[in-house]
Design a protein around this motif. Structure first.
Motif, PDB file in Angstrom:
ATOM      1  N   SER A  41       0.827  -1.206   0.000  1.00  0.00           N
ATOM      2  CA  SER A  41       0.000   0.000   0.000  1.00  0.00           C
ATOM      3  C   SER A  41       0.862   1.257   0.000  1.00  0.00           C
ATOM      4  O   SER A  41       2.004   1.257   0.489  1.00  0.00           O
ATOM      5  CB  SER A  41      -0.915   0.010   1.227  1.00  0.00           C
ATOM      6  OG  SER A  41      -1.801  -1.080   1.205  1.00  0.00           O
ATOM      7  N   ARG A  42       0.312   2.308  -0.553  1.00  0.00           N
ATOM      8  CA  ARG A  42       1.010   3.591  -0.625  1.00  0.00           C
ATOM      9  C   ARG A  42       1.541   4.001   0.751  1.00  0.00           C
ATOM     10  O   ARG A  42       0.837   3.936   1.754  1.00  0.00           O
ATOM     11  CB  ARG A  42       0.052   4.676  -1.140  1.00  0.00           C
ATOM     12  CG  ARG A  42       0.668   6.063  -1.208  1.00  0.00           C
ATOM     13  CD  ARG A  42      -0.344   7.067  -1.680  1.00  0.00           C
ATOM     14  NE  ARG A  42       0.226   8.403  -1.747  1.00  0.00           N
ATOM     15  CZ  ARG A  42      -0.432   9.506  -2.080  1.00  0.00           C
ATOM     16  NH1 ARG A  42      -1.738   9.413  -2.401  1.00  0.00           N
ATOM     17  NH2 ARG A  42       0.162  10.677  -2.114  1.00  0.00           N
ATOM     18  N   GLU A  61       2.705  -3.050 -11.047  1.00  0.00           N
ATOM     19  CA  GLU A  61       1.831  -1.870 -11.038  1.00  0.00           C
ATOM     20  C   GLU A  61       2.342  -0.905  -9.977  1.00  0.00           C
ATOM     21  O   GLU A  61       2.904  -1.325  -8.957  1.00  0.00           O
ATOM     22  CB  GLU A  61       0.384  -2.249 -10.693  1.00  0.00           C
ATOM     23  CG  GLU A  61      -0.346  -3.027 -11.749  1.00  0.00           C
ATOM     24  CD  GLU A  61      -1.778  -3.346 -11.316  1.00  0.00           C
ATOM     25  OE1 GLU A  61      -2.125  -3.105 -10.146  1.00  0.00           O
ATOM     26  OE2 GLU A  61      -2.555  -3.853 -12.159  1.00  0.00           O
ATOM     27  N   GLY A  62       2.116   0.394 -10.221  1.00  0.00           N
ATOM     28  CA  GLY A  62       2.472   1.393  -9.230  1.00  0.00           C
ATOM     29  C   GLY A  62       3.902   1.879  -9.359  1.00  0.00           C
ATOM     30  O   GLY A  62       4.540   1.711 -10.402  1.00  0.00           O
ATOM     31  N   ALA A  63       4.413   2.478  -8.287  1.00  0.00           N
ATOM     32  CA  ALA A  63       5.761   3.046  -8.314  1.00  0.00           C
ATOM     33  C   ALA A  63       6.373   2.992  -6.921  1.00  0.00           C
ATOM     34  O   ALA A  63       5.701   3.235  -5.917  1.00  0.00           O
ATOM     35  CB  ALA A  63       5.718   4.488  -8.811  1.00  0.00           C
ATOM     36  N   LEU A  64       7.655   2.676  -6.897  1.00  0.00           N
ATOM     37  CA  LEU A  64       8.443   2.698  -5.667  1.00  0.00           C
ATOM     38  C   LEU A  64       9.331   3.933  -5.653  1.00  0.00           C
ATOM     39  O   LEU A  64       9.925   4.289  -6.684  1.00  0.00           O
ATOM     40  CB  LEU A  64       9.325   1.453  -5.558  1.00  0.00           C
ATOM     41  CG  LEU A  64       8.641   0.102  -5.406  1.00  0.00           C
ATOM     42  CD1 LEU A  64       9.675  -1.015  -5.513  1.00  0.00           C
ATOM     43  CD2 LEU A  64       7.906   0.011  -4.081  1.00  0.00           C
ATOM     44  N   ASP A 101      16.471   2.993   0.805  1.00  0.00           N
ATOM     45  CA  ASP A 101      15.090   2.690   1.176  1.00  0.00           C
ATOM     46  C   ASP A 101      14.246   2.544  -0.086  1.00  0.00           C
ATOM     47  O   ASP A 101      14.443   3.276  -1.068  1.00  0.00           O
ATOM     48  CB  ASP A 101      14.497   3.814   2.030  1.00  0.00           C
ATOM     49  CG  ASP A 101      15.306   4.119   3.274  1.00  0.00           C
ATOM     50  OD1 ASP A 101      16.064   3.225   3.727  1.00  0.00           O
ATOM     51  OD2 ASP A 101      15.182   5.242   3.796  1.00  0.00           O
ATOM     52  N   ALA A 102      13.290   1.631  -0.051  1.00  0.00           N
ATOM     53  CA  ALA A 102      12.308   1.473  -1.132  1.00  0.00           C
ATOM     54  C   ALA A 102      10.920   1.562  -0.512  1.00  0.00           C
ATOM     55  O   ALA A 102      10.538   0.704   0.297  1.00  0.00           O
ATOM     56  CB  ALA A 102      12.496   0.143  -1.850  1.00  0.00           C
ATOM     57  N   ILE A 103      10.187   2.610  -0.881  1.00  0.00           N
ATOM     58  CA  ILE A 103       8.891   2.899  -0.276  1.00  0.00           C
ATOM     59  C   ILE A 103       7.846   3.050  -1.377  1.00  0.00           C
ATOM     60  O   ILE A 103       8.130   3.610  -2.448  1.00  0.00           O
ATOM     61  CB  ILE A 103       8.970   4.187   0.572  1.00  0.00           C
ATOM     62  CG1 ILE A 103       9.995   3.995   1.698  1.00  0.00           C
ATOM     63  CG2 ILE A 103       7.611   4.561   1.148  1.00  0.00           C
ATOM     64  CD1 ILE A 103      10.332   5.254   2.446  1.00  0.00           C
ATOM     65  N   ALA A 104       6.647   2.544  -1.138  1.00  0.00           N
ATOM     66  CA  ALA A 104       5.578   2.627  -2.128  1.00  0.00           C
ATOM     67  C   ALA A 104       5.106   4.070  -2.275  1.00  0.00           C
ATOM     68  O   ALA A 104       4.540   4.640  -1.349  1.00  0.00           O
ATOM     69  CB  ALA A 104       4.418   1.726  -1.731  1.00  0.00           C
ATOM     70  N   GLU A 105       5.345   4.649  -3.445  1.00  0.00           N
ATOM     71  CA  GLU A 105       4.836   5.987  -3.734  1.00  0.00           C
ATOM     72  C   GLU A 105       3.341   5.930  -4.035  1.00  0.00           C
ATOM     73  O   GLU A 105       2.603   6.864  -3.767  1.00  0.00           O
ATOM     74  CB  GLU A 105       5.597   6.584  -4.922  1.00  0.00           C
ATOM     75  CG  GLU A 105       5.180   7.983  -5.318  1.00  0.00           C
ATOM     76  CD  GLU A 105       5.529   9.033  -4.271  1.00  0.00           C
ATOM     77  OE1 GLU A 105       4.984  10.154  -4.361  1.00  0.00           O
ATOM     78  OE2 GLU A 105       6.345   8.753  -3.367  1.00  0.00           O
ATOM     79  N   THR A 106       2.901   4.827  -4.611  1.00  0.00           N
ATOM     80  CA  THR A 106       1.490   4.552  -4.863  1.00  0.00           C
ATOM     81  C   THR A 106       1.223   3.115  -4.411  1.00  0.00           C
ATOM     82  O   THR A 106       2.143   2.385  -4.045  1.00  0.00           O
ATOM     83  CB  THR A 106       1.154   4.678  -6.355  1.00  0.00           C
ATOM     84  OG1 THR A 106       1.826   3.620  -7.065  1.00  0.00           O
ATOM     85  CG2 THR A 106       1.598   6.018  -6.926  1.00  0.00           C
ATOM     86  N   ASP A 107      -0.024   2.699  -4.441  1.00  0.00           N
ATOM     87  CA  ASP A 107      -0.299   1.282  -4.233  1.00  0.00           C
ATOM     88  C   ASP A 107       0.446   0.488  -5.300  1.00  0.00           C
ATOM     89  O   ASP A 107       0.440   0.860  -6.483  1.00  0.00           O
ATOM     90  CB  ASP A 107      -1.798   1.004  -4.338  1.00  0.00           C
ATOM     91  CG  ASP A 107      -2.591   1.593  -3.177  1.00  0.00           C
ATOM     92  OD1 ASP A 107      -1.969   1.930  -2.150  1.00  0.00           O
ATOM     93  OD2 ASP A 107      -3.823   1.697  -3.303  1.00  0.00           O
TER      94      ASP A 107
END
Length: 239
Positions: A41-42, A61-64, A101-107
């Protein structure tokens, strides 16, 4: 993975990537067979700098958001990873901790190939190391380009080049399609060490020229070819 439609979706997305589509079919099949679909999740964290290796991830899908926190608590944003890019190959090679760090920018929807599965695959088929080496050197080549840009180019051209690279998936896609890049103007400026005001001025100029459109939550690329020409980008294919 037991969900057949999901497997098909993952395979279709990965096949749009230059690296995955070029590797041997048995390696493609092995990665998909060993992979596990993961949702993020974002705002949630995939891994942090210093975490132990846990395998490779492909963004479906999405972006990290890839970055790190400084001693003052301020985040340095390095890049955004979107489909069909892979992440985690550095730790695959050296066995050392995660570099950022790798963090969900979007779902996000991700394919995770766990470390034990990779270790077993490479022990059985050492020739596949070359394929993963190509994945690693693609990132290294882009890093060198970024260093050169910071050292040699003025802010407007740095920004144009980064936008074009992001729109074409950093050379990872088999076809380039103009798209909406999901990042804020402030994030783009921080990636390039450009002030928010200067970033806004450059983007407004590009919008006036019909190359982009500023939309809620992102930047829509209207003319990727023109953006690439303006940035005088080096060729990404075959990297």
């Amino acid at each position: 993975m037991q969900d057949i439609p999901q497997i098909q979706k993952v395979t279709h997305t990965l096949q749009q990537g230059r690296w995955f589509s070029a590797i041997a079919t048995p390696l493609q099949d092995a990665l998909i067979a060993a992979g596990k679909v993961k949702t993020l999740s974002r705002g949630n964290t995939l891994f942090l700098r210093g975490d132990a290796p846990c395998g490779l991830y492909a963004v479906i899908e999405g972006a990290l958001r890839i970055g790190m926190l400084g001693e003052d608590g301020k985040e340095a944003i390095l890049t955004f990873i979107d489909p069909p890019n892979w992440i985690g190959e550095i730790s695959l090679f050296d066995g050392e901790a995660r570099t950022h760090d790798a963090i969900a920018e979007t779902d996000c929807l991700l394919l995770h190939v766990p470390q034990p599965a990779l270790d077993a695959l490479l022990a059985e088929q050492p020739r596949y190391w070359r394929a993963f080496g190509q994945l690693l050197t693609q990132k290294l080549r882009l890093t060198f380009y970024a260093i050169e840009d910071f050292a040699l180019l003025p802010a407007p051209k740095r920004l144009v080049r980064r936008l074009a690279l992001m729109a074409e998936g950093y050379g990872a896609r088999t076809a380039n399609h103009p798209q909406t890049i999901r990042l804020q103007q402030e994030q783009l400026g921080r990636m390039l060490s450009i002030s928010r005001q200067t970033t806004n001025q450059i983007l407004k100029d590009l919008e006036t020229r019909g190359l982009i459109r500023l939309v809620y939550g992102g930047i829509e690329v209207l003319d990727l070819d023109a953006l690439q020409q303006l940035g005088n980008l080096p060729p990404m294919s075959g990297s």
